[in-house]
Design an enzyme around this catalytic site. Structure first.
Site, PDB file in Angstrom:
ATOM      1  N   LYS A  26       0.831  -1.205   0.000  1.00  0.00           N
ATOM      2  CA  LYS A  26       0.000   0.000   0.000  1.00  0.00           C
ATOM      3  C   LYS A  26       0.869   1.260   0.000  1.00  0.00           C
ATOM      4  CE  LYS A  26      -3.589  -0.137   2.704  1.00  0.00           C
ATOM      5  NZ  LYS A  26      -4.779  -0.213   1.830  1.00  0.00           N
ATOM      6  N   ARG A  96      -3.736   2.919   8.402  1.00  0.00           N
ATOM      7  CA  ARG A  96      -3.984   1.633   7.752  1.00  0.00           C
ATOM      8  C   ARG A  96      -2.704   0.804   7.754  1.00  0.00           C
ATOM      9  NH1 ARG A  96      -6.927   5.206   4.254  1.00  0.00           N
ATOM     10  NH2 ARG A  96      -9.085   4.540   3.912  1.00  0.00           N
ATOM     11  N   GLY A 105      -8.668  -7.651   4.261  1.00  0.00           N
ATOM     12  CA  GLY A 105      -9.496  -7.948   5.421  1.00  0.00           C
ATOM     13  C   GLY A 105      -8.748  -8.545   6.593  1.00  0.00           C
ATOM     14  N   MET A 107      -5.991  -7.241   8.172  1.00  0.00           N
ATOM     15  CA  MET A 107      -5.375  -6.294   9.085  1.00  0.00           C
ATOM     16  C   MET A 107      -6.358  -5.189   9.439  1.00  0.00           C
ATOM     17  SD  MET A 107      -2.413  -7.676   9.435  1.00  0.00           S
ATOM     18  CE  MET A 107      -1.353  -6.415  10.096  1.00  0.00           C
ATOM     19  N   ARG A 352      -3.319  -1.427  -6.310  1.00  0.00           N
ATOM     20  CA  ARG A 352      -2.507  -2.634  -6.130  1.00  0.00           C
ATOM     21  C   ARG A 352      -2.849  -3.590  -7.254  1.00  0.00           C
ATOM     22  NH1 ARG A 352      -5.648  -4.709  -0.667  1.00  0.00           N
ATOM     23  NH2 ARG A 352      -7.704  -4.979  -1.595  1.00  0.00           N
ATOM     24  N   HIS A 468     -15.920  -8.490   1.794  1.00  0.00           N
ATOM     25  CA  HIS A 468     -14.924  -9.396   2.368  1.00  0.00           C
ATOM     26  C   HIS A 468     -15.099 -10.799   1.813  1.00  0.00           C
ATOM     27  CE1 HIS A 468     -13.531 -12.284   5.486  1.00  0.00           C
ATOM     28  NE2 HIS A 468     -12.496 -11.459   5.535  1.00  0.00           N
ATOM     29  N   ARG A 574       0.265 -47.587 -10.916  1.00  0.00           N
ATOM     30  CA  ARG A 574       0.291 -48.475  -9.745  1.00  0.00           C
ATOM     31  C   ARG A 574      -0.470 -49.754 -10.075  1.00  0.00           C
ATOM     32  NH1 ARG A 574      -1.557 -43.397  -8.551  1.00  0.00           N
ATOM     33  NH2 ARG A 574      -0.303 -42.048  -7.200  1.00  0.00           N
ATOM     34  N   ARG A 630       4.886 -49.505 -12.149  1.00  0.00           N
ATOM     35  CA  ARG A 630       5.439 -49.980 -10.887  1.00  0.00           C
ATOM     36  C   ARG A 630       4.910 -51.370 -10.586  1.00  0.00           C
ATOM     37  NH1 ARG A 630       4.087 -46.798  -5.428  1.00  0.00           N
ATOM     38  NH2 ARG A 630       2.153 -47.975  -5.618  1.00  0.00           N
ATOM     39  N   GLU A 757      12.825 -44.426  -2.777  1.00  0.00           N
ATOM     40  CA  GLU A 757      11.881 -43.950  -1.762  1.00  0.00           C
ATOM     41  C   GLU A 757      12.347 -44.231  -0.331  1.00  0.00           C
ATOM     42  OE1 GLU A 757       8.168 -46.141  -2.350  1.00  0.00           O
ATOM     43  OE2 GLU A 757       9.310 -47.639  -3.478  1.00  0.00           O
ATOM     44  N   SER A 776      12.972 -43.106 -10.253  1.00  0.00           N
ATOM     45  CA  SER A 776      11.807 -42.267 -10.015  1.00  0.00           C
ATOM     46  C   SER A 776      11.691 -42.084  -8.501  1.00  0.00           C
ATOM     47  CB  SER A 776      10.540 -42.914 -10.572  1.00  0.00           C
ATOM     48  OG  SER A 776       9.427 -42.079 -10.345  1.00  0.00           O
ATOM     49  N   GLY A 778      10.108 -41.602  -5.203  1.00  0.00           N
ATOM     50  CA  GLY A 778       8.816 -41.725  -4.536  1.00  0.00           C
ATOM     51  C   GLY A 778       8.843 -40.877  -3.273  1.00  0.00           C
ATOM     52  N   THR A 779       8.592 -39.590  -3.420  1.00  0.00           N
ATOM     53  CA  THR A 779       8.829 -38.679  -2.307  1.00  0.00           C
ATOM     54  C   THR A 779       7.789 -38.787  -1.198  1.00  0.00           C
ATOM     55  OG1 THR A 779       7.786 -36.949  -3.644  1.00  0.00           O
ATOM     56  CG2 THR A 779      10.204 -37.022  -3.588  1.00  0.00           C
ATOM     57  N   ASN A 780       6.665 -39.467  -1.447  1.00  0.00           N
ATOM     58  CA  ASN A 780       5.729 -39.694  -0.340  1.00  0.00           C
ATOM     59  C   ASN A 780       6.398 -40.562   0.734  1.00  0.00           C
ATOM     60  OD1 ASN A 780       3.880 -38.332  -1.903  1.00  0.00           O
ATOM     61  ND2 ASN A 780       2.791 -40.161  -2.573  1.00  0.00           N
ATOM     62  N   ASP A 781       6.884 -41.731   0.312  1.00  0.00           N
ATOM     63  CA  ASP A 781       7.547 -42.630   1.262  1.00  0.00           C
ATOM     64  C   ASP A 781       8.911 -42.110   1.683  1.00  0.00           C
ATOM     65  OD1 ASP A 781       5.499 -44.371   1.540  1.00  0.00           O
ATOM     66  OD2 ASP A 781       6.401 -46.022   0.421  1.00  0.00           O
ATOM     67  N   CYS A 843       7.591 -39.008  -8.664  1.00  0.00           N
ATOM     68  CA  CYS A 843       6.219 -39.466  -8.871  1.00  0.00           C
ATOM     69  C   CYS A 843       5.366 -39.383  -7.612  1.00  0.00           C
ATOM     70  CB  CYS A 843       6.193 -40.886  -9.424  1.00  0.00           C
ATOM     71  SG  CYS A 843       6.964 -42.114  -8.341  1.00  0.00           S
ATOM     72  N   TYR A 863      11.806 -35.263 -15.432  1.00  0.00           N
ATOM     73  CA  TYR A 863      10.364 -35.020 -15.457  1.00  0.00           C
ATOM     74  C   TYR A 863       9.796 -35.067 -14.049  1.00  0.00           C
ATOM     75  CZ  TYR A 863       9.787 -40.061 -14.766  1.00  0.00           C
ATOM     76  OH  TYR A 863       9.847 -41.331 -14.236  1.00  0.00           O
TER      77      TYR A 863
END
Length: 886
Positions: A26, A96, A105, A107, A352, A468, A574, A630, A757, A776, A778-781, A843, A863
C-alpha cells in the site's frame, strides 16, 4: 542513520513502487501514485523495519521514530492547511496497515483519527454539516474502540441498533446529527464500562495507540491464519500508512468506492467496480450496504435499478476512467483501486495488483499479450499455477435441472454443493466429521477465515462484489454468491429462508458462483476442457519449460484425462490398483492363500490376461508415450477381507476353510506394514509375481507393435534399498522380456529402473545405477521414512506444527528441500556419476506442487509426475522455474 518514515503527497514522494519490502504494498503504491501526479491525500509510511524492531524489542519503538512521525505530520499539516489536534481547523487522519503482500481484510484500519469532543464541533462548523461530523466521530469511536481498546464490534452495533429501533429508523443515512450525538454518548459509556477508562481525547495518544494496534494486528489470529494459507512469512512484517482524511460521507456530492481496471472474475476488459454515495470506505467492503454499479455496462449486466457513477457523477467518472487507463498502462497489469469523492473532487486512496480468478488471470494475460502490453514469457510468469485448480474441476451441467431458490452476485466463480451451516466454527466441526459444507452468512468478516477455508462454497445475503466474502473467496478459489438479498439467514434457529421455503442446517444446496445462482439440492456437474485462453497459455508454457510433465495413472479414464491435460507420458502406474476389480481380486486372493508355488502360479496365470489387458489399454491411449509401470508394492494383507462374511466368500472361491483364511491373515499381519513385507521384498519371496507382471507388460507391448503402433514401458521395481534387491528383479524382468521376444519374434524396447523412496537407496544410488536405467523418486515414502512420520497419522499434529512454527509447510504437500531434498540431490549426483544418461523423475504427490516442481527443475530431474488434474499446474510451474533461471 536508519530512515523510519517516508512521506508522500503534492506530486512528490520519498518512495516508489519498487520499495514494497520496506514500505509495504500500500505504501509503495501510494508513493508511486503521488509521484505520477495523481490526487493522493498526503501522508507518510512507517516502514516494515519498525514492525520488525517492535517485535524484536518487546513491543517498543526506535528512539528516533517519534520525531520522524512529528516531522511527517508537519508536512501533511502544511499541505492541507490544518493542524493535528487543533480545535479550530483539525487535521484528521486514517491509519492503515500495508504488508508487502496483499492481505485483504486481515489487518485493521482506523478512520477519522483525531476526532474528540472538541474537534468534532470544529468539523461540524467548518463543514456546515452537523450530521456528517457526528457520523464521522461515532465511526471513529467504534473502530478505535474495537481495534485499539478491545471492545467487541458487535457491542457497538447492538447500541446502534437499539437507537434505530427506538427512533423507528432502518438505515444509517436516516440518522440526524442529534441522533448521532446520543449514540456517541452511549458508545463512550460502553467503552468506560468495558475497559474502566474513558475514551481517549488526546489525538497524539490516539495516533500512537492506532499505530501500535496495526503492528499488533500483524500477529493476530486471523492474520496468522491468512499468512499460513498463503505462504507469507511472518518476518516480512507490515508497514503503517497515515494519511490526511478525505470524506465520502459529507453529502450527495460525495462517494466512496472500489474498482478494478478489468473484471476480476472474468478478465473482460471492462471498467468494473462499485460505489456508494454519502459513505465511507468500510461501508463498501464490509457489506454493510449493498453498493451500486460503477458503470452503465455493469448496471445492464446486473439488471440493477441503482444509478451508476457514470450517470450520477459523469465528470468525476471520466476523471476516474482516465486514472484507470493511466495506472494499467503504468503497471502493465490489472489494478484494484480505492477512491473517495469529496465534494465532487476525486481522491485516489490505493492501487494494487488486483486479485483475480484463474479464468480472469488467463484472459488478462493473453489479452495483454495481444494488446502488446506484455510478452509471452511475462504472461507465463504472471499466472499463479495454484490458481489453475479453479479451472480443473467440475462446473454445473447446463442441461441439469436446477431448483433455483435465490440469486445474488457472481462473486467468485465455480460450482459447489454441500450442507448448509451458519457459522465458521460449525463449518470446521462438520468438515472434521467428513461432511462437505456451504457456509451461509448475512455477511462474512475476517474472523470467519478458518470456516471459509474449509467450506466448499460461501453464500452471503448482503455485500457486493468487493465485500470481504467476495475478495477472500476469489483469492481461495472458492465459489461464492454474495448479496443474495432474496434470502434470509436466521442464526438463532439455524435456518435459511428462501423462496417461501425454510432450509434447516444440514440441508443440501448448490452454488453457481459464475452466475450468482443458489439452488436447492445437488446439481449434476461436468468436467472442464482446455480450450481458448487456457490452451494458448499452455502452448506458450511448453515453449519455455525444460522439465517434462507426466501423470500418475492406471485406469483408462485417468490416462485419457492426463493426455487431455497435456501429460507427456505416465510417470507412475500403480499395478496393485488394477487387482481390486471384482473379477480379479478373487484370483489375487487365491494366490495369497496358496500353500505352494504351483498354486500361486495357477492363480497368477488366471490374473495374467487381465493384467495384460490393463497394459494394452494404457499403451493404446498413450500412443507411444513412455509409461512407468510400478510392480506390485503394497503388503499382501491389503488384498484380504476384514469381515467374517467376506472371509467366507473368499474361502469358498479359493476352495479353503474359513480357518485357513484367518490363519493366513494372521500370518500376514504386521506391526508396521509400511516398512514390512512389501515392494521388491514380495518379489524376492515370490518371484513368480514379478514374472507374471513382466510377461503381461511385454505381451501387451508386442500386441501393440503388431498393430503397427508404438509402446515404451519403463518397468519400475519398488522399495529398493539394497543393490542386490534390484539386480535380482532386473534379471527376472530381462529373462521374461527375452522369452517374449523369442516367442513373438520381435525386438522390444524397454527400460528397467527403480523407485527411490528410502534414504539408504539415495545414499547407494551409485551402486543401484550400475544396472538401473532410471530412477523415479517416490517422495511420499521418502518423506515418511526421512522424518519418521506416518503420512496416514501425521495429520493430527502437522497442523499444530505449522501453527506453532515448528514447520513452515506440510512436508507431504511441498518437498522438504533441506532434508528430503538433500537426499534427492545426493541420489541424482551419485546416480549420474555411474550412469550419466540416467533418466530421473519424481512421482510422489510433490510432482504437482509448484515449489516442488521448481526444486526438481533446479536439481536437474528429467520429469515430474502428478495426478492428472494437476498436470497443467505442473506444466506452468515448470515453465516458471525455467524462466527464473534466465
Amino acid at each position: 542513520m536508519t530512515k523510519w518514515v517516508y512521506s508522500f503527497g503534492n506530486g512528490e514522494a520519498e518512495g516508489d513502487a519498487g520499495m514494497k519490502a520496506l514500505l509495504g504494498g500500500k505504501g509503495a503504491n501510494l508513493a508511486e501514485m503521488a509521484g505520477l501526479g495523481l490526487t493522493v491525500p498526503p501522508g507518510f509510511t512507517v516502514t516494515t523495519e519498525v514492525c520488525t524492531y517492535y517485535y524484536d524489542n518487546d513491543r517498543t519503538y526506535p528512539d528516533a521514530l517519534k520525531a520522524a512521525v512529528q516531522e511527517a505530520l508537519g508536512k501533511i499539516e502544511a499541505e492541507v492547511g490544518r493542524t493535528f489536534g487543533s480545535s479550530a481547523s483539525p487535521l484528521l487522519v486514517s491509519v492503515r496497515s500495508g504488508a508487502r503482500a496483499s492481505m485483504p481484510g486481515m489487518m485493521d484500519t482506523i478512520l477519522n483519527l483525531g476526532l474528540n469532543d472538541q474537534t468534532v464541533e470544529a468539523l461540524a462548523q467548518e463543514s456546515g454539516d452537523q450530521r456528517f461530523a457526528y457520523d464521522s466521530y461515532r465511526r471513529f469511536i467504534q473502530m478505535y474502540g474495537d481495534v485499539v481498546l478491545g471492545v467487541e464490534h458487535h457491542s457497538f452495533e447492538d447500541v446502534l441498533e437499539d437507537h434505530k429501533d427506538r427512533l423507528g429508523k432502518t438505515l444509517d443515512t436516516e440518522m440526524t446529527g442529534d441522533d448521532w450525538r446520543a449514540v456517541i454518548e452511549d458508545f463512550k459509556k460502553l467503552v468506560r464500562d468495558e475497559i474502566d477508562q474513558d475514551f481517549p481525547q488526546d489525538p497524539e495518544e490516539q495516533l500512537w495507540g492506532a499505530v501500535s494496534a496495526v503492528f499488533g494486528s500483524w500477529m493476530n489470529a486471523r492474520a496468522i491464519t491468512y499468512r499460513r494459507l498463503h505462504d507469507i512469512p511472518a518476518e516480512w512484517g507490515t508497514a503503517v500508512n497515515v494519511q490526511a482524511m478525505v470524506f465520502g460521507n459529507m453529502g450527495d456530492d460525495c462517494a466512496t468506492g472500489v474498482c478494478f481496471t478489468r473484471n476480476p472474475s472474468t478478465g473482460d476488459n471492462h471498467f468494473y467496480g462499485e460505489y456508494l454515495i454519502n459513505a465511507q470506505g468500510e461501508d463498501v467492503v464490509a457489506g454493510i450496504r449493498t453498493p451500486q454499479p460503477l458503470t452503465e455496462y455493469e448496471r445492464d449486466q446486473q439488471e440493477s435499478t441503482a444509478r451508476s457513477l457514470e450517470t450520477a457523477m459523469p465528470e468525476v467518472y471520466a476523471e476516474l476512467a482516465a486514472v484507470r487507463d493511466k495506472l494499467e498502462r503504468h503497471y502493465q497489469d490489472m489494478q484494484d483501486m480505492e477512491f473517495t469523492i469529496e465534494r465532487s473532487k476525486l481522491w485516489m486512496l490505493q492501487t494494487r495488483t488486483g486479485k483475480r480468478t484463474a479464468r480472469a488471470a488467463l484472459k488478462i494475460a493473453v489479452d495483454m499479450v495481444d494488446d502488446g502490453l506484455i510478452d509471452r514469457t511475462e504472461a507465463v510468469a504472471r499466472v499463479d499455477p495454484a490458481q489453475l485448480d479453479q479451472l480443473l474441476h467440475p462446473t454445473l451441467d447446463p442441461n441439469a435441472e436446477r431448483d433455483i431458490i435465490g440469486r445474488g452476485l457472481p462473486a467468485s466463480p465455480g460450482a459447489a454443493t454441500g450442507k448448509i451451516v451458519f457459522s465458521a466454527e460449525d463449518a470446521e466441526a462438520w468438515v472434521e466429521k467428513g461432511e462437505k459444507v456451504i457456509l451461509c452468512r448475512t455477511e462474512t468478516s475476517p474472523e470467519d477465515i478458518n470456516g471459509m477455508h474449509v467450506s466448499e462454497g460461501i453464500l452471503t445475503t448482503r455485500g457486493g462484489m468487493t465485500s470481504h466474502a467476495a475478495v477472500v473467496a476469489r483469492g481461495m478459489g472458492t465459489p461464492c454468491v454474495s448479496g443474495a438479498g432474496e434470502l434470509r439467514v436466521d442464526y438463532q434457529t439455524k435456518t435459511l429462508h428462501a423462496a417461501g421455503r425454510v432450509l434447516e442446517e444440514g440441508a443440501v444446496i448448490t452454488l453457481d458462483g459464475s452466475v450468482g445462482e443458489v439452488m436447492a439440492g445437488e446439481v449434476a456437474m461436468i468436467q472442464p476442457e482446455l480450450t481458448g485462453d487456457f490452451g494458448r497459455l499452455m502452448e506458450w508454457v511448453d515453449e519455455v519449460k525444460v522439465i517434462g510433465v507426466r501423470a500418475n495413472a492406471e485406469t483408462p479414464l485417468d490416462a485419457l484425462t492426463a493426455k487431455k491435460f497435456g501429460a507427456e507420458g505416465i510417470g507412475l502406474s500403480r499395478t496393485e490398483h488394477m487387482f481390486f476389480d471384482p473379477h480379479r481380486i478373487v484370483h489375487m486372493r487365491r494366490m495369497i492363500l496358496a500353500t505352494d508355488e504351483a498354486q500361486r502360479r495357477e492363480a497368477l496365470d488366471a490374473l495374467l490376461p487381465h493384467q495384460r489387458q490393463d497394459f494394452l489399454e494404457l499403451f493404446h491411449i498413450m500412443d507411444g508415450l513412455p509409461i512407468t509401470i510400478r510392480l506390485l508394492d503394497p503388503p499382501l494383507n491389503e488384498f484380504l477381507p476384514h469381515t467374517a462374511e467376506e472371509m467366507e466368500d473368499v474361502a469358498k472361491a479359493a476352495g479353503v476353510t474359513m480357518e485357513d483364511v484367518r490363519v493366513r491373515r494372521a500370518e500376514l499381519d504386521e506391526a508396521n506394514p509400511m516398512l514390512g513385507h512389501r515392494g521388491c521384498r514380495l518379489a524376492i519371496s515370490y518371484p513368480e509375481i514379478c514374472e507374471m507382471q513382466a510377461r503381461a507388460i511385454f505381451e501387451a507391448q508386442a500386441e501393440i507393435i503388431k498393430e503397427g503402433k508404438q509402446a515404451f514401458p519403463e518397468v519400475m521395481v519398488p522399495l529398493v534399498c539394497i543393490q542386490r534387491e534390484f539386480d535380482m528383479q532386473k534379471e527376472i524382468i530381462d529373462r521374461v522380456a527375452k522369452a517374449v521376444m523369442e516367442e513373438q519374434d520381435m525386438e522390444l524396447d524397454y527400460h528397467v529402473g527403480t523407485m527411490i523412496e528410502l534414504p539408504r537407496a539415495c545414499l547407494i544410488a551409485d551402486e543401484i545405477a550400475e544396472k538401473a536405467e532410471f530412477f523415479s523418486f517416490g517422495t511420499n515414502d521418502l518423506t515418511q521414512t526421512t522424518y519418521g512420520f506416518s503420512r496416514d497419522d501425521a495429520g493430527h499434529f502437522l497442523d499444530i506444527y505449522q501453527r506453532q512454527g515448528v514447520l513452515e509447510t506440510d512436508p507431504f504437500v511441498s518437498i522438504d528441500q533441506s532434508g528430503v531434498g538433500e537426499l534427492v540431490e545426493i541420489a541424482v549426483e551419485r546416480g549420474r556419476e555411474t550412469r550419466p544418461d540416467i533418466k530421473l523423475g519424481i512421482c510422489g504427490e510433490h510432482g504437482g506442487d509448484p515449489d516442488s516442481v521448481a526444486f526438481c527443475h533446479r536439481v536437474g530431474l528429467s520429469y515430474v509426475s502428478c495426478s492428472p488434474f494437476r498436470v497443467p499446474i505442473a506444466r506452468l510451474a515448470a515453465a516458471q522455474a525455467a524462466l527464473a533461471d534466465k
